[in-house]
Design a protein around this motif. Sequence first.
Motif, PDB file in Angstrom:
ATOM      1  N   VAL A 109      42.052  44.265  50.927  1.00 49.96           N
ATOM      2  CA  VAL A 109      41.746  45.690  50.844  1.00 49.96           C
ATOM      3  C   VAL A 109      42.923  46.359  50.146  1.00 49.96           C
ATOM      4  O   VAL A 109      44.067  46.139  50.554  1.00 49.96           O
ATOM      5  N   PRO A 110      42.679  47.126  49.069  1.00 51.58           N
ATOM      6  CA  PRO A 110      41.370  47.491  48.550  1.00 51.58           C
ATOM      7  C   PRO A 110      40.765  46.381  47.690  1.00 51.58           C
ATOM      8  O   PRO A 110      41.473  45.501  47.201  1.00 51.58           O
ATOM      9  N   HIS A 111      39.448  46.470  47.519  1.00 48.03           N
ATOM     10  CA  HIS A 111      38.746  45.632  46.556  1.00 48.03           C
ATOM     11  C   HIS A 111      37.525  46.396  46.067  1.00 48.03           C
ATOM     12  O   HIS A 111      37.104  47.365  46.680  1.00 48.03           O
ATOM     13  N   PHE A 112      36.998  45.963  44.930  1.00 48.24           N
ATOM     14  CA  PHE A 112      35.780  46.563  44.403  1.00 48.24           C
ATOM     15  C   PHE A 112      34.916  45.485  43.798  1.00 48.24           C
ATOM     16  O   PHE A 112      35.356  44.348  43.619  1.00 48.24           O
ATOM     17  N   GLY A 113      33.671  45.819  43.525  1.00 53.90           N
ATOM     18  CA  GLY A 113      32.766  44.849  42.932  1.00 53.90           C
ATOM     19  C   GLY A 113      31.366  45.405  42.846  1.00 53.90           C
ATOM     20  O   GLY A 113      31.171  46.611  42.757  1.00 53.90           O
ATOM     21  N   MET A 114      30.401  44.486  42.917  1.00 53.41           N
ATOM     22  CA  MET A 114      28.998  44.874  42.801  1.00 53.41           C
ATOM     23  C   MET A 114      28.161  44.127  43.821  1.00 53.41           C
ATOM     24  O   MET A 114      28.450  42.973  44.147  1.00 53.41           O
ATOM     25  N   ASN A 115      27.122  44.804  44.288  1.00 51.90           N
ATOM     26  CA  ASN A 115      26.053  44.167  45.043  1.00 51.90           C
ATOM     27  C   ASN A 115      24.974  43.846  44.017  1.00 51.90           C
ATOM     28  O   ASN A 115      24.388  44.749  43.431  1.00 51.90           O
ATOM     29  N   LEU A 116      24.751  42.568  43.789  1.00 51.70           N
ATOM     30  CA  LEU A 116      23.837  42.100  42.747  1.00 51.70           C
ATOM     31  C   LEU A 116      22.554  41.528  43.329  1.00 51.70           C
ATOM     32  O   LEU A 116      22.526  41.114  44.490  1.00 51.70           O
ATOM     33  N   LEU A 145      31.668  31.858  36.607  1.00 54.67           N
ATOM     34  CA  LEU A 145      33.065  31.880  37.053  1.00 54.67           C
ATOM     35  C   LEU A 145      33.580  30.468  37.338  1.00 54.67           C
ATOM     36  O   LEU A 145      34.711  30.132  36.966  1.00 54.67           O
ATOM     37  N   LYS A 146      32.755  29.640  37.971  1.00 52.77           N
ATOM     38  CA  LYS A 146      33.154  28.255  38.247  1.00 52.77           C
ATOM     39  C   LYS A 146      33.362  27.499  36.940  1.00 52.77           C
ATOM     40  O   LYS A 146      34.341  26.757  36.787  1.00 52.77           O
ATOM     41  N   PHE A 188      39.041  31.060  43.117  1.00 52.60           N
ATOM     42  CA  PHE A 188      38.475  32.017  44.071  1.00 52.60           C
ATOM     43  C   PHE A 188      39.415  32.252  45.238  1.00 52.60           C
ATOM     44  O   PHE A 188      40.046  31.313  45.742  1.00 52.60           O
ATOM     45  N   HIS A 189      39.482  33.489  45.688  1.00 56.18           N
ATOM     46  CA  HIS A 189      40.154  33.803  46.951  1.00 56.18           C
ATOM     47  C   HIS A 189      39.249  33.342  48.094  1.00 56.18           C
ATOM     48  O   HIS A 189      39.718  32.800  49.084  1.00 56.18           O
ATOM     49  N   LEU A 227      37.567  37.125  44.263  1.00 56.81           N
ATOM     50  CA  LEU A 227      38.509  36.610  43.289  1.00 56.81           C
ATOM     51  C   LEU A 227      39.440  37.737  42.878  1.00 56.81           C
ATOM     52  O   LEU A 227      39.210  38.892  43.257  1.00 56.81           O
ATOM     53  N   PHE A 228      40.501  37.400  42.168  1.00 55.56           N
ATOM     54  CA  PHE A 228      41.434  38.398  41.654  1.00 55.56           C
ATOM     55  C   PHE A 228      41.404  38.372  40.141  1.00 55.56           C
ATOM     56  O   PHE A 228      41.336  37.297  39.544  1.00 55.56           O
ATOM     57  N   ASP A 229      41.465  39.556  39.532  1.00 52.76           N
ATOM     58  CA  ASP A 229      41.560  39.608  38.074  1.00 52.76           C
ATOM     59  C   ASP A 229      43.008  39.274  37.672  1.00 52.76           C
ATOM     60  O   ASP A 229      43.877  39.113  38.539  1.00 52.76           O
ATOM     61  N   PRO A 230      43.297  39.135  36.373  1.00 55.40           N
ATOM     62  CA  PRO A 230      44.649  38.746  35.949  1.00 55.40           C
ATOM     63  C   PRO A 230      45.746  39.722  36.381  1.00 55.40           C
ATOM     64  O   PRO A 230      46.910  39.355  36.450  1.00 55.40           O
ATOM     65  N   SER A 231      45.385  40.969  36.696  1.00 56.74           N
ATOM     66  CA  SER A 231      46.371  41.956  37.143  1.00 56.74           C
ATOM     67  C   SER A 231      46.503  42.008  38.659  1.00 56.74           C
ATOM     68  O   SER A 231      47.236  42.840  39.188  1.00 56.74           O
ATOM     69  N   GLY A 232      45.747  41.151  39.368  1.00 53.20           N
ATOM     70  CA  GLY A 232      45.843  41.108  40.819  1.00 53.20           C
ATOM     71  C   GLY A 232      44.878  42.015  41.558  1.00 53.20           C
ATOM     72  O   GLY A 232      44.993  42.172  42.775  1.00 53.20           O
ATOM     73  N   ASN A 233      43.925  42.619  40.865  1.00 52.33           N
ATOM     74  CA  ASN A 233      42.915  43.446  41.520  1.00 52.33           C
ATOM     75  C   ASN A 233      41.872  42.552  42.182  1.00 52.33           C
ATOM     76  O   ASN A 233      41.343  41.630  41.546  1.00 52.33           O
TER      77      ASN A 233
END
Length: 139
Positions: free
Chosen positions: A71-78, A90-91, A97-98, A117-123
């Motif tokens: 936390v925090p995190h963001f994403g999508m419900n797909l 992604l695999k 993966f975290h 998962l984390f993006d390259p900036s750590g988000n």
Amino acid sequence: MSAIAQFHLAFPVRDLDEARRFYGDTIGCPQGRSDVSYQDFDFFGHHLVAHIGGDGAPLQNGRFDGEAVPVPHFGMNLDRESWEALAKRLKAAGVSFHEEPHLRLKGKPGQHVTMFLFDPSGNALEFKSFDDPEQTFIP
């Protein structure tokens, strides 16, 4: 990707009752699932989750369904087809993966698959797909 349903944001708060009053009463967001460490809100059709620490301080890791989540995190419900295609992509790209893609809230209302998962900036990013999208905001 096909039908994207909802943006998802999990964020830290200092006081859940204060967050419930502000997001629920002041803004008018219906409240969904909750416990002592988090509260879901229907934010104009999008999925917000307020998380708090045991000592009242915002967290770097919240708790959900017995697991630590960043936390925090963001994403999508797909939708499920899009979620499965993204997990495969992604695999194939060798993403670390975290939390590997897995089922959460098994056998409970709001059952869904998720991956962190984390993006390259750590988000921190979370992608999920509810078995029944109508159960996204259930208490």
